[in-house]
Design an enzyme around this catalytic site. Structure first.
Site, PDB file in Angstrom:
ATOM      1  N   ASP A  74      -3.639   8.208   7.914  1.00 45.82           N
ATOM      2  CA  ASP A  74      -4.711   7.351   8.628  1.00 45.82           C
ATOM      3  C   ASP A  74      -4.380   6.504   9.944  1.00 45.82           C
ATOM      4  O   ASP A  74      -5.133   5.545  10.080  1.00 45.82           O
ATOM      5  CB  ASP A  74      -5.456   6.447   7.604  1.00 45.82           C
ATOM      6  CG  ASP A  74      -4.503   5.427   7.035  1.00 45.82           C
ATOM      7  OD1 ASP A  74      -3.439   5.240   7.584  1.00 45.82           O
ATOM      8  OD2 ASP A  74      -4.768   4.685   6.141  1.00 45.82           O
ATOM      9  N   SER A 108       0.787  -1.116  -0.066  1.00 44.17           N
ATOM     10  CA  SER A 108      -0.190  -0.092  -0.013  1.00 44.17           C
ATOM     11  C   SER A 108       1.045   1.463   0.083  1.00 44.17           C
ATOM     12  O   SER A 108       0.474   2.240  -0.217  1.00 44.17           O
ATOM     13  CB  SER A 108      -0.976  -0.103   1.188  1.00 44.17           C
ATOM     14  OG  SER A 108      -0.198  -0.099   2.405  1.00 44.17           O
ATOM     15  N   HIS A 124      -0.639   4.869   7.426  1.00 39.11           N
ATOM     16  CA  HIS A 124      -0.217   5.297   6.237  1.00 39.11           C
ATOM     17  C   HIS A 124       0.512   6.775   6.068  1.00 39.11           C
ATOM     18  O   HIS A 124      -0.151   7.447   6.665  1.00 39.11           O
ATOM     19  CB  HIS A 124      -1.005   4.880   5.119  1.00 39.11           C
ATOM     20  CG  HIS A 124      -1.546   3.567   4.786  1.00 39.11           C
ATOM     21  ND1 HIS A 124      -2.636   3.149   5.275  1.00 39.11           N
ATOM     22  CD2 HIS A 124      -0.921   2.448   4.193  1.00 39.11           C
ATOM     23  CE1 HIS A 124      -2.878   1.832   4.931  1.00 39.11           C
ATOM     24  NE2 HIS A 124      -1.573   1.458   4.318  1.00 39.11           N
TER      25      HIS A 124
END
Ligand SMILES: *[C@@H]1O[C@H](CO)[C@@H](O)[C@H](O)[C@H]1NC(C)=O
Ligand SMILES: *[C@@H]1O[C@H](CO)[C@@H](O)[C@H](O)[C@H]1NC(C)=O
Ligand SMILES: *[C@@H]1O[C@H](CO)[C@@H](O)[C@H](O)[C@H]1NC(C)=O
Length: 402
Positions: A351, A48, A354
């Protein structure tokens, strides 16, 4: 299918004629300067931290993954792109600095023309090792994407680009830049979150490094000549981990940063093994530039002196819950009763897991303009002026007006 606005084109909205003239001049200049990007293509692998939009193609755009909906993407793209952040990622800043468009998610393209500037194989949640590795050690693991799968997609793409004759891809491979990672973070994150001890997780690291190494070897075998291999971020500075592994013992925290010492030591352990392995690989492949990207060191600058980057509290998430680290067990960004900060530029974490665009920009600047690539990425191709000379949205430690 998906077409992203270019990094530099994104801000050209002024209605005044003067601004338009300047903008057009800038575009012409940029087009001229970009005529021959020193790396015509950028290929990337990872999780990610690098996924620019593959996730919804694999898991469905109706998946419960909050990153597929606002407020993800709110800062730069003004829509959720599948990136797990509010805006651009390190790979976006690298592409921009090289004069390339944002790297197309592999699963969003079909034809060879779609991949004229490369492809991104990274998928949110991906591990370096196969799920079987973890299951065999009693660690539950869903059927997620892993590095061998991303490499298989890459070989599929080579078959599309050079049908029936991989040797015909040599000229393309030797001019491409490969970003191999960050990968391996989830090989640790997922077990950590299901309660596996750090001692046991430490025993996975040699296998993670071996997988990264064999992937690099395979890419070199296919003709790659320039590879950038990122290490792990300082995971002890991740707000969710600070909440979950909260401790009353002051000794558990680094006094200069407030990050969890044992977790950062673990990231450094992974990075040491990776650095040693890259040194071995260089001996076998003296004609290949194998560049270590020190994400840890570049990110640590933010935690040590956040004010240099306009960041106020680097250990608090912009989007999430209400606890001391901006995260809570009952809400997550885009899920439940969550809250979003007013100015994400002042936060290093988007968040709680991340990094924010501001943090990614600082890390990219540390790689491209600062001291955090070994050997320096700017020297990898001496006829590559873009990285050091061209104006770019990435300037080292002068990030406030961006
Ligand atoms: C270096 O850059 C030049 C263009 O600036 C390009 O033609 C050449 O292929 C590049 N070499 C490598 C090894 O990427
Ligand atoms: C989700 O995917 C479907 C099929 O690919 C597409 O028709 C639809 O527009 C997508 N929805 C969103 C919100 O992107
Ligand atoms: C790249 O490969 C092509 C085709 O084999 C070769 O002609 C060219 O000289 C190579 N360029 C570099 C920079 O290695």
């Amino acid at each position: 299918m998906a077409s992203f606005p270019s990094g530099r084109g994104g801000g050209l909205v002024s209605p005044t004629a003067a601004a338009v003239v300047i903008a057009v001049a800038a575009l012409l200049w940029a087009a001229q300067a970009r005529e021959e990007p020193c790396y015509p293509r950028l290929f990337s692998f990872g999780d990610s931290l690098t996924d620019t939009g593959n996730f919804p193609f694999i898991f469905g755009n109706d998946s419960r993954e909050p990153a597929l909906r606002p407020p993800y993407g709110e800062t730069f793209f003004h829509r959720a792109t599948g990136r797990f952040s509010n805006g651009r990622l390190v790979i976006d800043f690298i592409a921009d600095a090289l004069g390339l468009p944002f790297v197309r998610p592999y699963w969003s393209g079909r034809t060879a023309g779609d991949f004229a500037c490369g492809a991104n194989f990274a998928v949110g949640g991906a591990t370096a090792l196969r799920p079987d590795f973890f299951r065999a050690r009693g660690v539950p693991m869903a059927d997620i994407v892993h590095l061998d799968m991303e490499m298989k997609w890459f070989r599929d793409l080579l078959n599309l680009l050079c049908p029936g004759d991989l040797a015909g891809c040599t000229g393309m491979m030797n001019q491409s830049l490969f970003l191999v990672g960050e990968i391996g973070g989830n090989d640790y994150n997922l077990p950590l979150l299901s309660g596996v001890s750090i001692t046991k997780i430490r025993s996975f690291t040699p296998s993670v490094i071996a997988k990264i190494s064999s992937t690099i070897t395979e890419l070199i075998g296919l003709g790659a000549k320039t590879l950038v291999v990122p290490g792990n971020l300082p995971i002890g500075c991740v707000p969710n981990y600070l909440m979950i592994f909260n401790s009353d013992n002051k000794e558990d925290y680094e006094p200069e940063t407030g990050c969890l010492r044992w977790m950062n030591e673990f990231s450094q352990y992974h990075n040491r093994l990776l650095i040693n392995e890259l040194e071995n690989l260089r001996k076998f492949h003296p004609d290949v530039a194998i560049i270590y990207a020190d994400y840890y060191g570049a990110a640590m600058e933010i935690f040590l002196s956040p004010e240099q980057f306009g960041i106020e509290d680097p250990l608090v998430a912009c989007c999430g819950g209400g606890g001391p680290y901006g995260v809570s067990a009952s809400a997550a960004c885009g899920y439940g009763e969550y809250k979003v900060c007013d100015n994400p530029k002042k936060y290093a974490s988007w968040d709680g897991f991340h990094p924010s665009e501001a943090a990614y920009k600082a890390i990219a600047a540390g790689l491209l303009r600062g001291p955090y690539t070994h050997p320096p990425i700017a020297n990898a191709n001496n006829s590559c002026p873009q990285i050091t000379e061209l104006g770019s949205s990435v300037e080292y430690k002068d990030l406030n007006d961006l």
